[in-house]
Design a protein around this motif. Structure first.
Motif: not given
Length: 296
Positions: A4-19, A131-139
């Motif tokens: 996913a990071a490979q795909q994301l790293g190649q996105l145009e600014t406009a695509q990222k902003n639109e999403c 790409a991000v992997i999020l690990r939040g608290g159990k609360e």
């Protein structure tokens, strides 16, 4: 995440902003579902005797969800850092060498109980091509899960890989410790929370760590300050919402105005908070306690 990071790293600014803008819309549109999930977390927190300030950190409302959506829109409006050439120079051999910003790859973020961190962190990583992997608290488990699933659905609707934003559904310490050693998969790990969490990650991780600040926010009142304005600022900065990360912990007052200003602070704040001061400050305060090293 790697793919996913490979795909994301190649996105145009406009695509990222639109999403990102679509993500903000979807957040507001699905506020009822997010609040239902958040209510589960609040109920469990009350059953487990979690203190009220911590419950306030955890609580979402329609207004707070709107603020989260606005935060995503603000990220969309930021300049895209990716591809920016920071500097360029010519070597003695007449080679042109440049320094260009590129994504880090896969970022792991371990954080505590505030659900708004989920959307803040995800949107910032997405905008910067990571790409991000999020690990939040159990609360905040149910709230975080609902938010990530919603953002993943938006990614899918934008014809993007939903693995660009992922959520660790196991909140145990064992899994957090395992995450800290995922050198093969994580390019960097960011702990976001109190000093205890940050020190644990710093001491245990084999993955590169970006250490964030642990707080102790200051307001300094100078001898030239307008004291009525300073008093309003101090009150707002402490008691408007004490549970947030940027509420102040330390008030530093110039000695020339201490005799006039500190009694005003005491009168305004004592019904709401406990004041602790150093020996000099206690000369001007009637109800304050002497601060310890741990307070500082």
């Amino acid at each position: 995440s790697r793919a996913a990071a490979q795909q994301l790293g190649q996105l145009e600014t406009a695509q990222k902003n639109e999403c990102l803008l679509q993500m903000a819309k979807d957040l507001e549109k699905n506020a009822a579902d997010i609040l239902t999930a958040n209510q589960k977390d609040l109920s469990q927190a009350k059953e487990n005797g979690v203190p009220d300030p911590m419950i306030d950190r955890l609580r979402l409302t329609d207004d707070r969800i709107k603020e989260m959506a606005e935060g995503i829109r603000q990220v969309a409006a930021l300049p895209d850092p990716i591809g920016v050439v920071e500097k360029m120079w010519r070597t003695e051999d007449q080679l042109m060498v440049g320094q260009q910003r590129v994504p880090l790859g896969v970022i792991g973020i371990i954080f505590e109980s505030r659900p708004n961190v989920t959307t803040d962190a995800a949107s910032l990583c997405f905008k910067s091509g990571n790409a991000v992997i999020l690990r939040g608290g159990k609360e905040a488990f149910h709230s975080n899960q609902a938010l990530v699933e919603l953002m993943q659905q938006t990614l899918q609707n934008c014809q993007l890989n939903p693995a660009m934003i992922q959520f660790v559904s196991d909140t145990s310490h064992d899994v957090a410790n395992e995450m800290m050693r995922l050198n093969e998969y994580l390019d960097v790990l960011i702990p976001r929370g109190g000093a205890g969490l940050i020190n644990r990650v710093k001491n245990s991780a084999t993955v590169p760590v970006i250490e964030t600040g642990t707080g102790n926010n200051h307001v300094y009142v100078d001898s030239a300050a307008q004291l009525d304005m300073a008093l309003a600022i101090v009150k707002n900065a402490k008691v408007q919402r004490p549970s947030v990360c940027n509420a102040i912990e330390t008030l530093l007052v110039h000695e020339d105005v201490a005799a006039e200003f500190l009694p005003l602070v005491e009168k305004e704040l004592t019904p709401l908070v406990t004041l602790r001061g150093d020996a000099q400050a206690l000369n001007y305060l009637e109800q304050a306690e002497l601060a310890t090293d741990a307070d500082w």
